[in-house]
Motif scaffolding. Structure first.
Motif, PDB file in Angstrom:
ATOM      1  N   ILE A 315       0.916  -1.302   0.077  1.00  0.00           N
ATOM      2  CA  ILE A 315       0.039  -0.139   0.059  1.00  0.00           C
ATOM      3  C   ILE A 315       1.116   1.291   0.090  1.00  0.00           C
ATOM      4  O   ILE A 315       0.360   2.364  -0.379  1.00  0.00           O
ATOM      5  N   ILE A 316       2.082   1.118   0.350  1.00  0.00           N
ATOM      6  CA  ILE A 316       3.131   2.284   0.313  1.00  0.00           C
ATOM      7  C   ILE A 316       4.044   2.295  -0.666  1.00  0.00           C
ATOM      8  O   ILE A 316       4.953   1.319  -0.727  1.00  0.00           O
ATOM      9  N   LYS A 317       4.037   3.115  -1.654  1.00  0.00           N
ATOM     10  CA  LYS A 317       5.102   3.173  -2.459  1.00  0.00           C
ATOM     11  C   LYS A 317       6.426   3.607  -2.000  1.00  0.00           C
ATOM     12  O   LYS A 317       6.711   4.327  -1.080  1.00  0.00           O
ATOM     13  N   ASN A 318       7.497   2.519  -2.448  1.00  0.00           N
ATOM     14  CA  ASN A 318       8.912   2.904  -2.332  1.00  0.00           C
ATOM     15  C   ASN A 318       9.094   2.680  -1.041  1.00  0.00           C
ATOM     16  O   ASN A 318      10.216   3.299  -0.239  1.00  0.00           O
ATOM     17  N   ILE A 319       8.394   1.837  -0.108  1.00  0.00           N
ATOM     18  CA  ILE A 319       8.635   1.641   1.367  1.00  0.00           C
ATOM     19  C   ILE A 319       9.703   0.351   1.480  1.00  0.00           C
ATOM     20  O   ILE A 319      10.379   0.301   2.804  1.00  0.00           O
ATOM     21  N   ALA A 320       9.870  -0.401   0.808  1.00  0.00           N
ATOM     22  CA  ALA A 320      10.836  -1.392   1.078  1.00  0.00           C
ATOM     23  C   ALA A 320      12.384  -0.875   1.557  1.00  0.00           C
ATOM     24  O   ALA A 320      12.591  -1.910   2.397  1.00  0.00           O
ATOM     25  N   PRO A 321      12.881   0.008   1.311  1.00  0.00           N
ATOM     26  CA  PRO A 321      14.356   0.272   1.696  1.00  0.00           C
ATOM     27  C   PRO A 321      14.088   0.405   3.313  1.00  0.00           C
ATOM     28  O   PRO A 321      15.201   0.539   3.973  1.00  0.00           O
ATOM     29  N   VAL A 322      13.107   0.933   3.812  1.00  0.00           N
ATOM     30  CA  VAL A 322      13.060   1.221   5.338  1.00  0.00           C
ATOM     31  C   VAL A 322      12.272   0.226   6.050  1.00  0.00           C
ATOM     32  O   VAL A 322      11.884   0.276   7.370  1.00  0.00           O
ATOM     33  N   ASN A 324      12.369  -3.697   8.029  1.00  0.00           N
ATOM     34  CA  ASN A 324      13.301  -4.745   8.426  1.00  0.00           C
ATOM     35  C   ASN A 324      13.383  -6.132   7.600  1.00  0.00           C
ATOM     36  O   ASN A 324      12.609  -6.020   6.773  1.00  0.00           O
ATOM     37  N   GLU A 325      13.996  -7.091   7.994  1.00  0.00           N
ATOM     38  CA  GLU A 325      14.004  -8.305   7.356  1.00  0.00           C
ATOM     39  C   GLU A 325      12.576  -8.859   7.669  1.00  0.00           C
ATOM     40  O   GLU A 325      12.113  -9.912   6.818  1.00  0.00           O
ATOM     41  N   ARG A 326      11.771  -8.517   8.594  1.00  0.00           N
ATOM     42  CA  ARG A 326      10.391  -9.102   8.696  1.00  0.00           C
ATOM     43  C   ARG A 326       9.422  -8.389   8.174  1.00  0.00           C
ATOM     44  O   ARG A 326       8.165  -8.261   8.567  1.00  0.00           O
ATOM     45  N   ALA A 327       9.707  -7.187   7.607  1.00  0.00           N
ATOM     46  CA  ALA A 327       8.617  -6.357   6.857  1.00  0.00           C
ATOM     47  C   ALA A 327       8.314  -5.402   7.468  1.00  0.00           C
ATOM     48  O   ALA A 327       7.193  -4.827   7.143  1.00  0.00           O
ATOM     49  N   TYR A 328       8.484  -5.123   8.820  1.00  0.00           N
ATOM     50  CA  TYR A 328       8.211  -3.831   9.887  1.00  0.00           C
ATOM     51  C   TYR A 328       9.094  -2.765   9.418  1.00  0.00           C
ATOM     52  O   TYR A 328       9.987  -3.073   9.016  1.00  0.00           O
ATOM     53  N   PRO A 329       8.333  -1.549   9.736  1.00  0.00           N
ATOM     54  CA  PRO A 329       9.190  -0.428   9.783  1.00  0.00           C
ATOM     55  C   PRO A 329      10.514  -0.696  10.552  1.00  0.00           C
ATOM     56  O   PRO A 329      10.177  -0.833  11.715  1.00  0.00           O
ATOM     57  N   LYS A 330      11.745  -0.035  10.252  1.00  0.00           N
ATOM     58  CA  LYS A 330      12.783   0.074  11.000  1.00  0.00           C
ATOM     59  C   LYS A 330      12.913   1.195  12.126  1.00  0.00           C
ATOM     60  O   LYS A 330      13.352   0.859  13.524  1.00  0.00           O
ATOM     61  N   GLN A 331      12.157   2.044  11.895  1.00  0.00           N
ATOM     62  CA  GLN A 331      11.753   3.010  12.969  1.00  0.00           C
ATOM     63  C   GLN A 331      10.367   3.696  12.930  1.00  0.00           C
ATOM     64  O   GLN A 331       9.571   3.348  12.188  1.00  0.00           O
ATOM     65  N   MET A 332       9.868   4.727  13.739  1.00  0.00           N
ATOM     66  CA  MET A 332       8.559   5.294  13.659  1.00  0.00           C
ATOM     67  C   MET A 332       8.723   6.430  12.699  1.00  0.00           C
ATOM     68  O   MET A 332       7.500   6.677  12.316  1.00  0.00           O
ATOM     69  N   TRP A 333       9.918   6.997  12.480  1.00  0.00           N
ATOM     70  CA  TRP A 333       9.576   7.931  11.328  1.00  0.00           C
ATOM     71  C   TRP A 333      11.150   7.986  10.752  1.00  0.00           C
ATOM     72  O   TRP A 333      12.181   7.432  11.062  1.00  0.00           O
ATOM     73  N   PHE A 334      11.228   8.568   9.583  1.00  0.00           N
ATOM     74  CA  PHE A 334      12.624   8.770   8.734  1.00  0.00           C
ATOM     75  C   PHE A 334      12.496  10.196   8.497  1.00  0.00           C
ATOM     76  O   PHE A 334      11.785  10.705   7.711  1.00  0.00           O
ATOM     77  N   ASP A 335      13.899  10.658   8.470  1.00  0.00           N
ATOM     78  CA  ASP A 335      14.083  12.429   8.026  1.00  0.00           C
ATOM     79  C   ASP A 335      14.495  12.559   6.690  1.00  0.00           C
ATOM     80  O   ASP A 335      14.469  13.396   6.149  1.00  0.00           O
ATOM     81  N   GLU A 336      14.680  11.430   5.939  1.00  0.00           N
ATOM     82  CA  GLU A 336      15.035  11.696   4.439  1.00  0.00           C
ATOM     83  C   GLU A 336      13.576  12.259   3.806  1.00  0.00           C
ATOM     84  O   GLU A 336      12.494  11.700   4.156  1.00  0.00           O
ATOM     85  N   GLU A 337      13.889  13.037   2.983  1.00  0.00           N
ATOM     86  CA  GLU A 337      12.674  13.721   2.257  1.00  0.00           C
ATOM     87  C   GLU A 337      11.732  12.919   1.510  1.00  0.00           C
ATOM     88  O   GLU A 337      10.637  12.865   1.496  1.00  0.00           O
ATOM     89  N   THR A 338      12.226  11.595   1.281  1.00  0.00           N
ATOM     90  CA  THR A 338      11.279  10.549   0.416  1.00  0.00           C
ATOM     91  C   THR A 338      10.277  10.361   1.477  1.00  0.00           C
ATOM     92  O   THR A 338       8.963   9.866   1.124  1.00  0.00           O
ATOM     93  N   TYR A 339      10.736  10.079   2.742  1.00  0.00           N
ATOM     94  CA  TYR A 339       9.655   9.683   3.789  1.00  0.00           C
ATOM     95  C   TYR A 339       9.232  10.527   4.812  1.00  0.00           C
ATOM     96  O   TYR A 339       8.701  10.016   5.723  1.00  0.00           O
TER      97      TYR A 339
END
Length: 373
Positions: A315-322, A324-339
Motif C-alpha cells: 500500500i505504500i510506494k517505495n517503502i521497501a528500503p526502510v 526490516n527483514e520481517r517487513a516491519y518499519p525499522k523506525q517510527m519515522w525517517f528524516d529523508e525527504e522521500t519519507y
C-alpha cells in the motif's frame, strides 16, 4: 483540501494517536476500513484477554475503569475503546480501505476505494496483523476436513469430541489449543520452530512489571535474568515435546522477532497429555496429516495459528528500503525527504507490552510532529 494529519486505522494504535492529537488540539482526521473501532479485536476468538496488566495497557490520558480486572477481557476492552472515542470526540471516517499511499510535491496522497485524501503527515496504524499468513503444505488441497486460519476461530464449542490440530504455538495458537481442550476437543498442536514460554503471572503478580524493570539494566543482564526466570516459572519441559529456544525470551525477541508465549494454562494441559505436541507438518492426505517424523494422524479440523503479514509494501510506494527483514518499519519515522511526514505506530513487539509501547510511541510521534510545526 490538504489536511495537517491523517491517521490510517482505528485500532488501539490509531486511537492512541488520535487521543494525543485531540488532547493537544492538533488537527487530524482518522480513516478506518471497517465500520467500527477496534475491528480486529472484535473478530478475535471469544476467550481473548489482554496478556498485559491493565495499568500498563490503557491508551493515552484515559486509564481503564477501576472495576476492570487486571487482565482485561475482549468485551470490556472493546467497551473501553468505544468510551475512548467518546471521551476525546474522535470521529473516524469508516469504510475507507487504503489502496495506495504516495508522496507528490511534498504532500502525501492517500487513496481509498472511495476517496483521495491529501495531508502533510500520515500516521500509519494498520498493524502488524493486517493480513492473515496462510502457509501451504504438500497436498493440503486434498484435505476434506475443515481448515481455517485462527482469525476465523471463535470458540471450541463446534469442535467437541472432534480431533483438531492447531498449527503454530504463538500466543494465539497456545490459547486456542487450550480453548479447544477445555471444550472437550481432542487437541493436538504442531510446533515447527523453537519457542520461549513465560507465565503471565508469577507469585500472584503480572510478569510484565518484571520485564519493564529489567529493561534499565541492558541486554546482557536482561537476557541472563529472563532466562533464569523462564526456567523457574515453567518448570521442566523435557517430556512435553515442545522445542524450547536456547535463547532467553528477550534475546529471541530482539534477534528473531519472535514474541514469547505468555502461558495462561496451556502448558499444564500439555504436561498432563491432554494436549498432544506434534512436530512440523510434512504433508496432507484426504483425512490425515503426515508429520516430519513420519507419524500420521487423522484429523477432523485444522486451525492455522500461523500469524499475519503487515504487507505495508502493498500500500505504500517505495517503502521497501526502510523495512526490516520481517517487513516491519525499522523506525517510527525517517528524516529523508522521500519519507518525511510518514509515521508508523504499533509495529514494535517489545517484551514490555505492545499496548504500553503504543502509548509511549504516540507521545514521541506527537512531539516530532509538533516540533516540525
Amino acid at each position: 483540501m490538504v489536511h495537517k494529519n491523517i491517521i490510517i486505522g482505528a485500532g488501539p494504535s490509531g486511537l492512541a494517536m488520535a487521543g494525543q492529537f485531540s488532547k493537544n488540539e492538533v488537527p487530524y482526521i482518522i480513516i478506518e476500513k471497517s465500520t467500527n473501532v477496534g475491528n480486529e479485536w472484535r473478530n478475535h476468538y471469544d476467550r481473548l484477554k489482554l496478556h498485559t496488566d491493565k495499568i500498563y495497557s490503557s491508551l493515552p490520558h484515559l486509564p481503564f475503569p477501576a472495576e476492570y480486572p487486571t487482565f482485561v477481557p475482549k468485551a470490556e476492552y472493546i467497551q473501553y475503546l468505544e468510551s475512548y472515542i467518546k471521551h476525546f470526540n474522535i470521529n473516524p471516517i469508516y469504510g475507507e480501505e487504503v489502496l495506495d499511499i504516495s508522496k507528490n510535491n511534498g504532500i502525501w496522497e492517500v487513496k481509498t476505494q472511495n476517496n483521495t485524501f491529501l495531508s502533510e503527515n500520515v500516521v500509519v496504524a494498520t498493524g502488524y496483523n493486517r493480513v492473515p499468513k496462510i502457509p501451504h503444505f504438500i497436498n493440503d488441497y486434498l484435505f476434506e476436513g475443515e481448515k481455517i486460519h485462527s482469525c476465523k476461530y471463535k470458540n471450541g464449542l463446534p469442535y467437541k469430541d472432534k480431533k483438531v490440530l492447531v498449527v503454530g504455538y504463538g500466543n494465539s495458537g497456545a490459547e486456542i489449543a487450550l480453548d479447544l481442550c477445555e471444550s472437550k476437543a481432542k487437541t493436538y498442536v504442531s510446533i515447527r520452530n523453537p519457542v520461549n514460554i513465560v507465565k503471565r503471572e508469577f507469585l500472584g503478580r503480572s510478569t510484565q512489571g518484571l520485564a519493564i524493570f529489567l529493561t534499565q539494566f541492558g541486554n546482557s543482564v536482561y537476557d541472563f535474568i529472563s532466562n533464569i526466570f523462564k526456567k523457574i516459572s515453567t518448570g521442566s519441559l523435557k517430556q512435553t515435546g515442545i522445542p524450547i529456544s536456547p535463547l532467553a525470551p528477550s534475546e529471541q525477541l530482539r534477534k528473531q522477532g519472535k514474541v514469547p508465549v505468555i502461558d495462561v494454562g496451556t502448558l499444564e494441559q500439555i504436561k498432563q497429555k491432554k494436549i498432544m505436541v506434534m512436530p512440523d507438518i510434512r504433508e496432507f492426505t484426504h483425512d490425515s496429516i503426515i508429520f516430519v517424523n513420519g507419524q500420521q494422524e487423522k484429523f477432523d479440523a485444522v486451525v492455522l495459528a500461523t500469524g499475519y503479514h503487515a504487507h505495508l509494501e502493498k500500500i505504500i510506494k517505495n517503502i521497501a528500503p526502510v523495512l526490516n527483514e520481517r517487513a516491519y518499519p525499522k523506525q517510527m519515522w525517517f528524516d529523508e525527504e522521500t519519507y518525511k511526514g510518514l509515521y508508523f505506530i504499533g509495529f514494535n513487539l517489545p517484551l514490555t507490552g505492545i499496548l504500553r509501547d503504543i502509548n509511549i510511541s504516540s507521545e514521541k510521534i506527537l512531539g516530532k510532529i509538533m516540533t516540525q510545526g
